[in-house]
Scaffold this motif. Structure first.
Motif, PDB file in Angstrom:
ATOM      1  N   THR A  85       0.852  -1.117   0.262  1.00 39.45           N
ATOM      2  CA  THR A  85       0.251  -0.127  -0.089  1.00 39.45           C
ATOM      3  C   THR A  85       1.049   1.240  -0.104  1.00 39.45           C
ATOM      4  O   THR A  85       0.542   2.151  -0.813  1.00 39.45           O
ATOM      5  CB  THR A  85      -0.952   0.005   1.216  1.00 39.45           C
ATOM      6  OG1 THR A  85      -1.647  -1.170   1.251  1.00 39.45           O
ATOM      7  CG2 THR A  85      -1.818   1.268   1.111  1.00 39.45           C
ATOM      8  N   SER A  86       1.845   1.236   0.835  1.00 36.29           N
ATOM      9  CA  SER A  86       2.812   2.435   0.877  1.00 36.29           C
ATOM     10  C   SER A  86       3.307   2.534  -0.468  1.00 36.29           C
ATOM     11  O   SER A  86       3.704   3.837  -0.966  1.00 36.29           O
ATOM     12  CB  SER A  86       3.889   2.175   1.971  1.00 36.29           C
ATOM     13  OG  SER A  86       3.478   1.914   3.234  1.00 36.29           O
ATOM     14  N   ILE A  87       4.022   1.632  -1.139  1.00 32.84           N
ATOM     15  CA  ILE A  87       4.567   1.734  -2.550  1.00 32.84           C
ATOM     16  C   ILE A  87       3.750   2.287  -3.601  1.00 32.84           C
ATOM     17  O   ILE A  87       4.094   2.993  -4.106  1.00 32.84           O
ATOM     18  CB  ILE A  87       5.246   0.291  -2.927  1.00 32.84           C
ATOM     19  CG1 ILE A  87       6.569   0.238  -1.792  1.00 32.84           C
ATOM     20  CG2 ILE A  87       6.030   0.522  -4.182  1.00 32.84           C
ATOM     21  CD1 ILE A  87       7.156  -1.182  -1.886  1.00 32.84           C
ATOM     22  N   VAL A 111      -4.485   9.513   0.610  1.00 30.60           N
ATOM     23  CA  VAL A 111      -5.458   9.217   1.301  1.00 30.60           C
ATOM     24  C   VAL A 111      -6.222   7.964   1.031  1.00 30.60           C
ATOM     25  O   VAL A 111      -6.549   7.073   2.069  1.00 30.60           O
ATOM     26  CB  VAL A 111      -6.634  10.231   1.312  1.00 30.60           C
ATOM     27  CG1 VAL A 111      -7.995  10.116   2.332  1.00 30.60           C
ATOM     28  CG2 VAL A 111      -5.904  11.515   1.865  1.00 30.60           C
ATOM     29  N   TYR A 112      -6.565   7.654  -0.114  1.00 36.01           N
ATOM     30  CA  TYR A 112      -7.008   6.225  -0.585  1.00 36.01           C
ATOM     31  C   TYR A 112      -6.046   5.087  -0.029  1.00 36.01           C
ATOM     32  O   TYR A 112      -6.779   4.193   0.478  1.00 36.01           O
ATOM     33  CB  TYR A 112      -7.398   6.298  -1.972  1.00 36.01           C
ATOM     34  CG  TYR A 112      -7.387   4.959  -2.631  1.00 36.01           C
ATOM     35  CD1 TYR A 112      -8.690   4.329  -2.438  1.00 36.01           C
ATOM     36  CD2 TYR A 112      -6.266   4.031  -3.217  1.00 36.01           C
ATOM     37  CE1 TYR A 112      -9.212   3.129  -3.191  1.00 36.01           C
ATOM     38  CE2 TYR A 112      -6.867   2.935  -3.662  1.00 36.01           C
ATOM     39  CZ  TYR A 112      -8.091   2.224  -3.837  1.00 36.01           C
ATOM     40  OH  TYR A 112      -8.490   1.409  -4.095  1.00 36.01           O
ATOM     41  N   GLY A 113      -4.864   5.179  -0.218  1.00 37.70           N
ATOM     42  CA  GLY A 113      -3.910   4.224   0.223  1.00 37.70           C
ATOM     43  C   GLY A 113      -3.696   4.091   1.515  1.00 37.70           C
ATOM     44  O   GLY A 113      -3.782   3.009   2.136  1.00 37.70           O
ATOM     45  N   VAL A 114      -3.984   5.028   2.703  1.00 41.55           N
ATOM     46  CA  VAL A 114      -4.167   4.785   4.008  1.00 41.55           C
ATOM     47  C   VAL A 114      -5.440   4.152   4.336  1.00 41.55           C
ATOM     48  O   VAL A 114      -5.666   3.257   5.012  1.00 41.55           O
ATOM     49  CB  VAL A 114      -4.601   6.278   4.706  1.00 41.55           C
ATOM     50  CG1 VAL A 114      -4.671   5.954   6.150  1.00 41.55           C
ATOM     51  CG2 VAL A 114      -3.029   6.899   4.678  1.00 41.55           C
ATOM     52  N   VAL A 115      -6.448   4.436   3.606  1.00 42.49           N
ATOM     53  CA  VAL A 115      -7.987   3.652   3.712  1.00 42.49           C
ATOM     54  C   VAL A 115      -7.783   2.218   3.787  1.00 42.49           C
ATOM     55  O   VAL A 115      -8.072   1.427   4.305  1.00 42.49           O
ATOM     56  CB  VAL A 115      -9.128   4.396   2.893  1.00 42.49           C
ATOM     57  CG1 VAL A 115     -10.213   3.370   3.168  1.00 42.49           C
ATOM     58  CG2 VAL A 115      -9.129   5.801   3.338  1.00 42.49           C
ATOM     59  N   MET A 133      -4.849   0.383   3.595  1.00 42.97           N
ATOM     60  CA  MET A 133      -4.071  -0.274   4.285  1.00 42.97           C
ATOM     61  C   MET A 133      -4.959  -0.486   5.786  1.00 42.97           C
ATOM     62  O   MET A 133      -4.900  -1.694   6.118  1.00 42.97           O
ATOM     63  CB  MET A 133      -3.078   0.919   4.725  1.00 42.97           C
ATOM     64  CG  MET A 133      -2.220   0.263   6.019  1.00 42.97           C
ATOM     65  SD  MET A 133      -0.857   1.416   6.403  1.00 42.97           S
ATOM     66  CE  MET A 133       0.196   1.561   4.965  1.00 42.97           C
ATOM     67  N   VAL A 134      -5.852   0.303   6.122  1.00 44.49           N
ATOM     68  CA  VAL A 134      -6.467   0.308   7.511  1.00 44.49           C
ATOM     69  C   VAL A 134      -7.470  -1.050   7.149  1.00 44.49           C
ATOM     70  O   VAL A 134      -7.573  -1.820   7.953  1.00 44.49           O
ATOM     71  CB  VAL A 134      -7.204   1.367   7.733  1.00 44.49           C
ATOM     72  CG1 VAL A 134      -8.164   1.129   9.001  1.00 44.49           C
ATOM     73  CG2 VAL A 134      -6.193   2.561   8.089  1.00 44.49           C
ATOM     74  N   VAL A 135      -8.108  -0.926   5.986  1.00 40.40           N
ATOM     75  CA  VAL A 135      -9.050  -2.033   5.755  1.00 40.40           C
ATOM     76  C   VAL A 135      -8.620  -3.500   5.566  1.00 40.40           C
ATOM     77  O   VAL A 135      -8.885  -4.284   6.177  1.00 40.40           O
ATOM     78  CB  VAL A 135      -9.778  -1.641   4.444  1.00 40.40           C
ATOM     79  CG1 VAL A 135     -10.584  -2.788   4.128  1.00 40.40           C
ATOM     80  CG2 VAL A 135     -10.774  -0.348   4.584  1.00 40.40           C
ATOM     81  N   CYS A 136      -7.236  -3.414   5.102  1.00 40.26           N
ATOM     82  CA  CYS A 136      -6.676  -4.709   4.850  1.00 40.26           C
ATOM     83  C   CYS A 136      -5.932  -5.102   6.116  1.00 40.26           C
ATOM     84  O   CYS A 136      -6.088  -6.625   6.398  1.00 40.26           O
ATOM     85  CB  CYS A 136      -5.319  -4.376   3.875  1.00 40.26           C
ATOM     86  SG  CYS A 136      -6.036  -4.256   2.017  1.00 40.26           S
ATOM     87  N   LEU A 137      -5.468  -4.545   7.053  1.00 39.59           N
ATOM     88  CA  LEU A 137      -4.839  -4.643   8.333  1.00 39.59           C
ATOM     89  C   LEU A 137      -6.065  -5.335   9.353  1.00 39.59           C
ATOM     90  O   LEU A 137      -6.046  -6.215   9.735  1.00 39.59           O
ATOM     91  CB  LEU A 137      -4.360  -3.649   8.911  1.00 39.59           C
ATOM     92  CG  LEU A 137      -2.929  -3.265   8.422  1.00 39.59           C
ATOM     93  CD1 LEU A 137      -2.189  -1.901   8.813  1.00 39.59           C
ATOM     94  CD2 LEU A 137      -1.812  -4.347   8.493  1.00 39.59           C
ATOM     95  N   VAL A 138      -7.372  -4.520   9.107  1.00 34.05           N
ATOM     96  CA  VAL A 138      -8.482  -4.980  10.056  1.00 34.05           C
ATOM     97  C   VAL A 138      -8.954  -6.505   9.544  1.00 34.05           C
ATOM     98  O   VAL A 138      -9.257  -7.402   9.982  1.00 34.05           O
ATOM     99  CB  VAL A 138      -9.414  -3.898   9.930  1.00 34.05           C
ATOM    100  CG1 VAL A 138     -10.855  -4.611  10.634  1.00 34.05           C
ATOM    101  CG2 VAL A 138      -9.207  -2.780  10.600  1.00 34.05           C
TER     102      VAL A 138
END
Length: 450
Positions: A347-349, A430-434, A436-441
């Motif tokens: 997600t970061s990359i 911002v989309y990447g942060v969302v 990331m959060v969704v995938c981690l949860v």
């Protein structure tokens, strides 16, 4: 992909694949735009970090290194898991020698092929192995489509969802599979540095061709594979086909694909590890590109990492290879670890870093941005002047006036496009942060349920 489509339904699944391709392609496009702010051949995450967030560069490169290392290890594990079945498929029954069905033997054997490929400095040196990997992937696509057309799996096919989905939890659990399938951003800067023609039109064409062909392949395999088995489809569709020569060759094709993909992960991993080892915290004043003082490694447009010496190159590469081998030999499953590494690193990359880098470096207050815009404006005015010249070198006041008006209009249009692109880059971060959060949860819930 077929399993992901089974959770989402055909319509939603295809839309998610297209959306993921668009967002990933936009991240690649932003990387090509960021490279314009750097000297030719020096583009890298390290260089952009020095221009934008110098004191956070170690975190960026660390995330890239961990992500690429984890993916590389997963490739070795896939080789160890598939090769015993490939051998049994070719020779039939149990081989005469037990070591031929030992995963440790095959990981060791294929390392002998991977090692020399990993010591190549340029991605261009891997073009022939990449062709072999593409041929292997093409065979897998043909295999899936062939069984769909043949209809030899209809007896095992379950219900098929076209519009309806399996629910929010299964859908979200398949989201990372599709989103991260387009992750290739770790190699984008190397391509930009090595490509002969790095014009904006050329690099944009490369992005469109790569993402477009990948999306078309994913959609084709997802639909035909899902319609072959319906909701009974598994994660590895090749393993579901009846045992035989063609299915065995398909498993061997996967092995070839991941074997030649390992060096493509080692290349950016090595560069990021080198950047992490070179990193030193900077005073706040030196992190501002408006400062009149220039870092000794800065180029005319930005900063760049110095060329790795042969000794440093060999030590870092050897360390990556040894650690990959040790982990692959001692661990048979990295699902949980790779789930978190993929959720954060990929997600970061793909989204967060390209968006943040372009948003920061294209700030109107940035001297680097102002210098590049001035160069572009001067080049555009020179082009307009050449177009307005009557061939005799006589540009009178009648010719100069429309030239000026046209120049102002084009400058205004470019400014509007740059402003929109800057806003979209922030939206991508911002989309990447969302994501990331969704995938981690989702990964946490999935691991907890198991």
């Amino acid at each position: 992909m077929p399993l992901a489509i089974s959770h989402m339904g055909v319509v939603l699944g295809v839309l998610v694949i297209l959306w993921s391709g668009i967002t990933a392609g936009f991240g690649l496009y932003l990387q090509s735009c960021c490279a314009q702010y750097l000297d030719r051949g020096t583009a890298s995450f390290f260089a952009l970090s020095q221009l934008t967030y110098p004191n956070a560069a170690v975190m960026f490169d660390g995330a890239i290194a961990i992500k690429c290392f984890g993916v590389g290890v997963s490739y070795l594990i896939i080789i160890g898991d598939l090769m015993p079945g490939v051998v049994q498929g070719f020779v039939g029954g149990s081989p005469a020698y037990d070591y031929l069905v030992d995963r440790h033997f095959w990981v060791t054997a294929f390392m002998l092929i991977i090692i020399p490929l990993s010591y190549l400095r340029r991605l261009d040196s891997l073009k022939y192995t990449s062709i072999a990997a593409l041929i292997s992937m093409a065979y897998l696509v043909v295999l899936v489509v062939y069984h769909f057309v043949e209809g030899d799996t209809l007896a095992d096919r379950g219900p098929v969802r076209i519009i309806h989905w399996a629910g929010p939890v299964p859908t979200l659990s398949s989201l990372p599979v599709i989103v991260f399938a387009f992750t290739c951003h770790q190699n984008m800067f190397s391509i930009l540095n090595e490509i002969d023609n790095n014009s904006h039109f050329r690099t944009t064409g490369v992005v469109f061709a790569s993402i477009g062909s990948a999306a078309a392949t994913y959609i084709l395999v997802a639909i035909t594979g899902y319609l072959s088995f319906g909701d009974n489809v598994g994660g590895n569709i090749v393993s579901m086909y009846p045992p035989g020569l063609w299915a065995t060759i398909g498993r061997a094709a996967i092995v070839i694909l991941v074997m030649f993909s390992y060096p493509l992960q080692c290349h950016p991993c090595r560069a990021s590890v080198d950047a992490v080892l070179r990193w030193r915290p900077k005073p706040s004043s030196s992190g501002n590109d408006n400062s009149p003082h220039r870092h000794p490694l800065l180029g005319s447009r930005g900063s760049r990492a110095p060329e790795m010496s042969d000794l440093r190159f060999s030590v870092i590469t050897t360390t990556i290879l040894v650690l990959s081998y040790v982990v692959a030999m001692t661990v048979s499953s990295l699902e949980a670890v790779l789930a978190y590494v993929g959720s954060t690193g990929s997600t970061s990359i793909s989204f967060i870093l390209p968006g943040l880098f372009y948003y920061k470096i294209s700030s109107p207050d940035s001297l680097t941005h102002q210098r590049l815009m001035k160069e572009d404006d001067e080049a555009a005015e020179d082009m307009l002047a050449d177009d307005s010249d009557d061939g005799n070198g006589d540009n009178d006041s009648i010719q100069t006036r429309p030239l000026t008006e046209s120049g102002v209009l084009r400058r205004s249009t470019r400014h509007w496009r740059r402003t929109l692109l800057r806003k979209l880059s922030l939206a991508l971060a911002v989309y990447g942060v969302v994501v990331m959060v969704v995938c981690l949860v989702t990964n946490s819930l999935f691991i907890a349920s198991n």
